[in-house]
Write an enzyme that holds these catalytic residues in place. Structure first.
Site, short mmCIF file in Angstrom:
data_model
loop_
_atom_site.label_atom_id
_atom_site.label_comp_id
_atom_site.label_asym_id
_atom_site.label_seq_id
_atom_site.Cartn_x
_atom_site.Cartn_y
_atom_site.Cartn_z
N LYS A 111 0.73 -1.23 -0.12
CA LYS A 111 -0.02 0.00 0.12
C LYS A 111 0.96 1.35 0.01
CE LYS A 111 -4.61 -1.36 1.53
NZ LYS A 111 -5.52 -1.39 2.65
N LYS A 195 -4.69 -9.67 -6.96
CA LYS A 195 -5.93 -9.52 -6.10
C LYS A 195 -7.05 -8.61 -6.55
CE LYS A 195 -6.08 -7.66 -2.13
NZ LYS A 195 -5.73 -7.46 -0.67
N LYS A 198 -10.36 -3.00 -4.23
CA LYS A 198 -11.09 -1.51 -4.14
C LYS A 198 -9.94 -0.29 -4.78
CE LYS A 198 -13.76 -2.47 -0.26
NZ LYS A 198 -13.83 -2.18 1.13
P1 TYM Z 1 -10.71 -5.40 3.74
O1 TYM Z 1 -11.85 -4.15 3.82
O2 TYM Z 1 -9.84 -4.87 2.63
O3 TYM Z 1 -11.57 -6.57 3.11
C1 TYM Z 1 -12.75 -7.08 3.83
C2 TYM Z 1 -12.78 -8.67 4.01
O4 TYM Z 1 -12.84 -8.89 2.38
C3 TYM Z 1 -11.75 -9.73 2.30
N1 TYM Z 1 -11.36 -9.67 0.74
C4 TYM Z 1 -11.13 -10.51 -0.08
N2 TYM Z 1 -11.40 -11.82 -0.09
C5 TYM Z 1 -11.21 -12.75 -1.11
N3 TYM Z 1 -10.53 -12.06 -2.17
C6 TYM Z 1 -10.22 -10.89 -2.37
N4 TYM Z 1 -9.84 -10.44 -3.52
C7 TYM Z 1 -10.63 -9.95 -1.25
N5 TYM Z 1 -10.28 -8.69 -0.81
C8 TYM Z 1 -10.57 -8.64 0.34
C9 TYM Z 1 -10.59 -9.23 3.17
O5 TYM Z 1 -9.82 -10.50 3.45
C10 TYM Z 1 -11.44 -9.05 4.62
O6 TYM Z 1 -11.83 -10.43 5.19
N6 TYM Z 1 -7.81 -5.16 7.50
C11 TYM Z 1 -9.17 -5.62 7.17
C12 TYM Z 1 -10.29 -4.97 7.81
C13 TYM Z 1 -10.22 -5.25 9.45
C14 TYM Z 1 -10.46 -6.48 10.09
C15 TYM Z 1 -10.28 -6.04 11.45
C16 TYM Z 1 -10.96 -7.90 9.53
C17 TYM Z 1 -10.17 -4.41 10.20
N7 TYM Z 1 -9.97 -4.89 11.32
C18 TYM Z 1 -10.50 -7.31 12.55
C19 TYM Z 1 -11.00 -8.69 10.48
C20 TYM Z 1 -10.69 -8.45 11.90
C21 TYM Z 1 -9.14 -5.12 5.62
O7 TYM Z 1 -8.69 -4.20 5.38
O8 TYM Z 1 -10.42 -5.81 5.11
#
Ligand code: TYM
Length: 334
Positions: A111, A195, A198
């Site tokens: 990032k 991947k 967004k």
């Molecule tokens: P975020 O917002 O990027 O994504 C949310 C969830 O979607 C999953 N994900 C994917 N799964 C499969 N293929 C993909 N291309 C893909 N892109 C995203 C992510 O693995 C996630 O489960 N850091 C985290 C948010 C967070 C969080 C937490 C998660 C903050 N605190 C505590 C669990 C527990 C994040 O940026 O997810």
């Protein structure tokens, strides 16, 4: 008691990766666990956000969770900034986690890119806040996509070091990742080695949960492929990331295995397969989108879910935060 915590950033709306990798699994797991699902707005501001867009996305992501089938009466849906314990515990974890641990985080490297000096301190310390999110509720299980695995390992390291440093064995549970299903890592429709995300500048790279049927069909039609027909078995997917990704999406949406899906389309051309995939995606996502639209016409309801969720989250977090402060030695004059 097994407790789930998971979160999604409100940086734009959900895409198919978020849905298949995370939210859909939450819906299945909610029957067996007590669940806390969070719209992590504090994580979102680790990179610049337009304040108005952030507010709107927070409501949209909450609506997407509800529309996907999370029951907000039985479980908790709230946005992170409404519960101050997340920030308080993150600070304590900033003092527990080691620089060397954070230096290994691949997501920060991706990032921050080449201009690391200009990345926010928040982006660097992001995994500590994520550990705080989970441990503020002493959550035991965390359903996420594959890309969050390293962050969860760090959360476990932080929990273990806190327990050890303060001599409080088993105070924090070591949270278990739940990386489930056939689509734990959905890839970009434009490049099967990247991947789905967004932040990809190309809209054609991802299917958003708000895309209409025409957009979904167009994006699938334009998805990158290779010139060969689909293979006869799983082995034939080696070195064919785009075919593997599209078949994986089909398998996940149809609740079948990759092997079954490969067998179903063995020897077909991409043209026919893409038509089937588009029809399936529209059939599965359409009802969720209709429900989302209905919810977003009733923001008072969405806000009431987030308010109620924040109150219930706070009620769990407050006594745990009080215990943590005692362990650390912070004086609370009562
Ligand atoms: P975020 O917002 O990027 O994504 C949310 C969830 O979607 C999953 N994900 C994917 N799964 C499969 N293929 C993909 N291309 C893909 N892109 C995203 C992510 O693995 C996630 O489960 N850091 C985290 C948010 C967070 C969080 C937490 C998660 C903050 N605190 C505590 C669990 C527990 C994040 O940026 O997810």
């Amino acid at each position: 008691m097994s407790r789930i915590f998971s979160g999604v950033q409100p940086t734009g709306n959900l895409h198919l990766g978020n849905y298949l990798g995370a939210v859909r699994n939450w819906v299945k797991l909610q029957h067996d666990y007590e669940c806390i699902f969070c719209v992590v707005d504090m994580h979102a501001i680790t990179v610049p956000q337009d304040p108005k867009a952030l507010t709107a996305s927070t409501r949209e992501v909450a609506a997407a969770m509800i529309a996907s089938g999370v029951d907000p009466k039985k479980h908790i849906i709230f946005n992170q900034s409404q519960v101050s314990g997340h920030a308080e515990l993150a600070w304590i974890f900033n003092c527990v986690a080691r620089l060397g641990w954070l230096n290994r985080m691949t997501q920060f490297k991706d990032k921050a890119g080449k201009n690391r000096e200009n990345a926010s301190v928040g982006l660097y310390a992001y995994p500590n806040l994520m550990a705080a999110d989970i441990l503020l509720y002493k959550a035991t299980h965390v359903p996420v996509g594959e890309d969050q695995k390293q962050h969860l390992e760090l959360a476990r390291d932080i929990a273990a070091k806190f327990n050890n440093d303060f001599g409080v064995e088993n105070f924090f549970p070591l949270p278990e990742p739940l990386i489930l299903g056939t689509a734990t890592r959905v890839m970009s429709l434009k490049d099967g080695t990247k991947k789905m995300s967004k932040s990809d500048p190309s809209e054609l790279s991802r299917i958003n949960m708000t895309d209409d049927a025409d957009d979904i069909a167009k994006k699938i039609r334009k998805a990158k492929t290779d010139p060969e027909p689909l293979p006869g078995d799983d082995k034939g997917l080696e070195g064919r990331p785009e075919a593997a990704n599209l078949l994986g999406i089909y398998a996940a949406l149809s609740d079948s295995t990759l092997t079954e899906t490969v067998a179903k389309f063995a020897g077909e051309g991409f043209g026919t397969f893409k038509q089937h995939l588009a029809d399936l995606a529209v059939a599965k996502l359409g009802p969720i989108q209709d429900e989302m639209r209905r919810l977003l016409d009733d923001l008072a309801y969405v806000d009431s879910v987030l308010k109620d969720g924040a109150e219930r989250a706070n009620a769990i977090a407050e006594p745990i935060m009080a215990e943590i402060k005692d362990v650390v030695g912070f004086l609370t004059v009562r």
